[in-house]
Design a protein around this motif. Structure first.
Motif, mmCIF file in Angstrom:
data_model
loop_
_atom_site.group_PDB
_atom_site.id
_atom_site.type_symbol
_atom_site.label_atom_id
_atom_site.label_comp_id
_atom_site.label_asym_id
_atom_site.label_seq_id
_atom_site.Cartn_x
_atom_site.Cartn_y
_atom_site.Cartn_z
ATOM 1 N N GLU A 41 0.831 -1.215 0.000
ATOM 2 C CA GLU A 41 0.000 0.000 0.000
ATOM 3 C C GLU A 41 0.863 1.262 0.000
ATOM 4 O OE1 GLU A 41 0.455 -0.523 4.479
ATOM 5 O OE2 GLU A 41 0.652 -1.700 2.652
ATOM 6 N N THR A 87 0.375 6.895 2.226
ATOM 7 C CA THR A 87 -0.966 6.651 1.728
ATOM 8 C C THR A 87 -1.438 7.995 1.181
ATOM 9 O OG1 THR A 87 -1.985 7.244 3.798
ATOM 10 C CG2 THR A 87 -1.368 4.936 3.507
ATOM 11 N N GLU A 88 -2.713 8.117 0.943
ATOM 12 C CA GLU A 88 -3.178 9.346 0.312
ATOM 13 C C GLU A 88 -2.882 10.575 1.172
ATOM 14 O OE1 GLU A 88 -7.381 10.034 -1.642
ATOM 15 O OE2 GLU A 88 -6.349 8.168 -2.131
ATOM 16 N N GLN A 121 3.213 4.003 -1.260
ATOM 17 C CA GLN A 121 3.626 4.532 -2.555
ATOM 18 C C GLN A 121 4.800 5.477 -2.329
ATOM 19 O OE1 GLN A 121 0.898 7.799 -3.599
ATOM 20 N NE2 GLN A 121 -0.673 6.520 -2.694
#
Lengths: 670, 159
Positions: free
Chosen positions: A43, A291-292, A45
């Motif tokens: 997950e 994550t975002e 990035q």
């Protein structure tokens, strides 16, 4: 005395604050980031900082500026002084302002133009030099060069070299073959001895015949550049003028380069360091996972720095989550040595061997006293010791801002000097036998003789005994350390069966041997024998316990007793303490003796003697300090460390300010 | 006959200084060649290279030392009292000089080769200087032992 305790710290940071948090972590300089393994954590990035490519580009530009301009820069601070910590201080705020108001690419382009012009000039000068060297032998050539380079409408010419022996033949045959439609020119000199420049002119349609004709001789054609058209002397004068103009221009350009260096080097150095600091930070960010909305950083913090980090991040309390956990056994934990001040100078020596692994013992405080004593014994001259103390104290005073690694090394040499003075005073060696060798120092003799307890020159055997005894002591001490280290790790078998049994066995052998030699009463002989046999039985029973099968175990047990010979070798190795100590004093004595002999020469003798004393002792200090350092270090590494220390750790390398030219001011933690 | 004794002692001294010095010259030369190669790439390593090159130089000094000890013993160097040395004593001094002559010569060459290899090592991994210095020092042990034996032997000869 140990390796600092380190915890694993995970940060969960809101993306908008990530850069600020990293800059604070970089400022504290005590957080080492573990790269996120993206395969394990799909997950995650990779996040690239938006400023990264700009900083990368600018870093390249400042590096270019420094590489080209630094050789032309008259540096007010010498390289040595800079290495010793003589660096300008710069705060990140100042650096950012400097970055804002400086157009680095423009400066780099300006400098590139200068560099390109310089290269053009140099290549043109080289071309001219080739042409000149070609034309000089042809000074008496009577025709315009145009004939040779491009030819006129009707006439062509070729220039070449011929061996002298062929010249006559060639000109005769040329006339015979081509007759009136050609003309021959023979220069009085050649390119090399035994060769001549020759030229042949002919009507244009005959080119093919001429080429064939020349092919029959060892004719080497020489091309004349098309730019050369008029007479040789005229062209030479033109070339000379052009060359002079170019050289003058080169001077101008170089002056421009120096001006640019004056203007840019200092700035480029500051920015170069600033950009590399930024780059380190951005790279650290890209090593985190994301994550975002959240950036995750995982890394190591020494426990002692935790409060400081927590305090400096207090302002971000709402957007940060910090999780601190103990390292797990399979983790590759970096190690950081934490020693008390007295043995810090010796930490470098451990680092040279290899830092301890996390959770391993730090050998620095155990080794420090031995190194101190051994260095003193190997050098063993109080005069040399005083010079070491003076020289390195002076360095420490002169360069106060020296980086810690350097200053600790210098302190190590001061300490070694102290030890040398002590040993030298006890053995009565001051610059060899300077005090005894020259009458003018006779008033110092009683003072010198006061602390002397042993003169190794007169009584080397006692000193040898002392050296070996120190060796026995250090080896047993090393085994003892290994014993307690095994206990600490709760490896009782290793403690009692390996280290313990060896200690018992060797002590027994030692007592037995000493008693046999008659230094102890015969009662000790039986005692030593019993103890040694007990130790040997334990070794026989336990060594090779990892082997299967009774026979192979028994064989390893018996073979292990031969390990005793390696301990014998280890002990004998300490005899170098005597040998090197003696070598120092003897070299000193020889220098003084030669100076004494030179002193007998009439008139100039005293000057020669002085020269020999100063030069000789300087040489002797250099050689013997090197020897003393290397050999006392070797005794630690090879004889002592091998008993209990492996040193396979990985040094802690936190995100910090790593700069080459300026030092970045740390922001204080409020 | 006295003169033959002195001559033998001088022979010993000459062997010690000569052979150990020759060995050191070869050793330092080998290390120096390697060092020059490394410095064409990185002149900044001069300090380290010099340190490693100097290591095989000590045997020459040890040899010189023993030579001085030997001629001091037979009173050839100014100031010493007149000593008579018979042939057996001269021969003994000669033998006492042999350990450093032979041990010095061969160990200096071997140490020079190790130093050369160590210089190559710091060219690639400058952070491993500590280990690079220790390897040649391992060889030097045997020169030190030779020196020690020569000293002890010379010390033991009664004139």
């Amino acid at each position: 005395m140990a390796v600092a305790k380190i915890s694993k710290a995970e940060f969960y940071i809101h993306k908008s604050e990530a850069d600020k948090v990293l800059s604070i972590l970089q400022n504290t300089g005590s957080y080492e980031i573990i790269p996120f393994n993206s395969e394990e954590e799909p997950e995650g990035q990779v996040i690239a900082h938006p400023d990264l490519s700009r900083v990368d580009f600018l870093l390249g530009e400042t590096r270019y500026l420094l590489r080209f301009l630094e050789p032309h820069y008259d540096d007010p601070v010498s390289g040595l002084a800079r290495a010793m910590g003589d660096k300008d201080e710069l705060s990140l705020k100042e650096a950012a302002e400097l970055d804002k108001k400086t157009d680095v690419p423009a400066a780099a382009n300006e400098v590139r133009k200068l560099e390109r012009r310089l290269m053009e000039i140099r290549s043109e000068v080289a071309q001219i030099d080739t042409s000149v060297s070609l034309l000089e032998p042809l000074e008496e050539f009577p025709y315009p060069l145009e004939l040779l380079s491009s030819g006129t409408e009707r006439v062509r010419g070729v220039l070449g070299t011929l061996p002298i022996s062929q010249v006559e033949n060639w000109s005769r045959e040329a006339e015979a073959l081509l007759g009136k439609r050609s003309e021959v020119y023979i220069a009085p000199v050649g390119e090399r001895e035994k060769y001549r420049f020759v030229a042949l002119f002919f009507e244009a349609p005959l080119s093919g015949d001429v080429a064939e004709f020349n092919g029959a001789f060892t004719f080497n054609r020489v091309e004349i550049p098309a730019s050369l058209r008029s007479g040789v002397l005229q062209e030479l004068a033109l070339l000379e003028d052009r060359r002079a103009a170019l050289v003058a221009e080169e001077q101008d350009v170089l002056a421009g380069v120096e001006e640019a260096a004056e203007k840019w080097v200092a700035v480029a150095r500051k920015l170069n360091d600033y950009f590399s600091v930024l780059r380190d930070r951005y790279e650290a960010l890209s090593r985190g996972g994301a994550t975002e909305k959240v950036v995750m950083l995982r890394g190591w913090i020494p426990d002692s720095n935790l409060p400081e980090i927590k305090k400096s991040l207090a302002a971000f309390d709402s957007s940060i989550e910090l999780v601190v956990t103990e390292p797990e056994p399979e983790d590759d934990v970096p190690s950081l040595m934490a020693n008390s001040a007295w043995c810090l100078p010796f930490e470098n020596l451990t680092r040279l061997y290899g830092v301890p692994g996390y959770g391993e013992l730090d050998p620095t405080p155990l080794m420090a006293p031995f190194f101190f004593v051994f260095f003193g014994m190997c050098l063993g001259d109080a005069g040399y010791g005083l010079i070491m103390i003076g020289l390195f104290t002076w360095f420490l005073k002169k360069y106060r801002k020296m980086p810690r690694g350097f200053s600790e090394f210098f302190k190590l040499f001061v300490l070694s000097g102290v030890s040398t003075v002590i040993v030298g005073a006890l053995t009565g060696s001051w610059f060899g036998d300077l005090v005894d060798a020259f009458g003018i120092f006779s008033f110092l003799r009683p003072l010198k003789n006061l602390p002397v307890i042993l003169n190794p020159m007169d009584d080397p055997m006692t000193f040898l005994g002392l050296s070996l005894a120190l060796g026995v002591f250090q080896l047993l001490f090393g085994l003892g350390v290994s014993f307690f280290d095994a206990l600490r790790r709760k490896d009782y078998m290793a403690a009692y069966a390996d280290s313990g049994a060896w200690i018992v066995f060797l002590t027994g052998l030692l007592v037995w041997g000493i008693a046999l030699a008659g230094f102890m009463s015969s009662g000790w002989e039986a005692f030593g024998k019993t103890v040694a046999i007990f130790g040997a039985i334990v070794l026989l029973a336990t060594q090779g316990r990892e082997k299967t099968g009774f026979i192979s175990r028994a064989i390893s047990g018996v073979l292990s007793l031969y390990g005793a010979t390696s301990y014998l070798g280890d002990v004998l190795s300490y005899s170098r303490l005597l040998a090197l100590g003696l070598a120092t004093s003897a070299v000193g004595v020889i220098i003084n003796m030669l100076a004494g002999l030179a002193g007998d020469i009439p008139f100039v003798g005293w000057a020669l003697a002085l020269l020999l004393i100063v030069g000789g002792h300087v040489f002797s200090i250099a050689v013997n300090v090197l020897g003393a350092f290397v050999h006392s270090l070797r005794l630690q590494y090879v004889e002592f460390f091998s008993k209990f220390y492996s040193g396979g750790g990985r040094a802690f390398s936190p995100l910090a300010y790593n700069t080459s030219y300026v030092s970045i001011k740390k922001e204080p933690v409020e | 006959m006295d003169l033959l004794g002195i001559a033998l002692a001088i022979f010993g001294a000459a062997m010690a200084a000569g052979w150990a010095g020759a060995g050191s010259a070869i050793g330092v030369g080998i290390a120096g060649e390697s060092g020059a190669g490394v410095m064409t790439e990185d002149p900044g390593k001069f300090g380290l290279v010099l340190l490693l090159q100097a290591l095989p130089g000590t045997q020459g000094i040890y040899g010189l030392l023993i030579a001085f000890f030997a001629i001091l013993k037979v009173g050839l160097l100014g100031g010493g009292a007149e000593v008579t040395v018979n042939v057996w004593q001269g021969l003994a001094i000669f033998f006492a000089c042999l350990p450093i002559a032979v041990g010095g010569y061969y160990s200096a060459i071997a140490q020079g080769k190790t130093s050369a290899a160590s210089i190559q090592m710091i060219a690639k991994r400058p952070e491993e200087t500590g280990k690079a210095v220790i390897l040649p020092a391992m060889v030097e042990t045997y020169a030190v032992l030779s020196l020690l034996m020569s000293i002890i032997l010379l010390n033991g000869i009664k004139l």
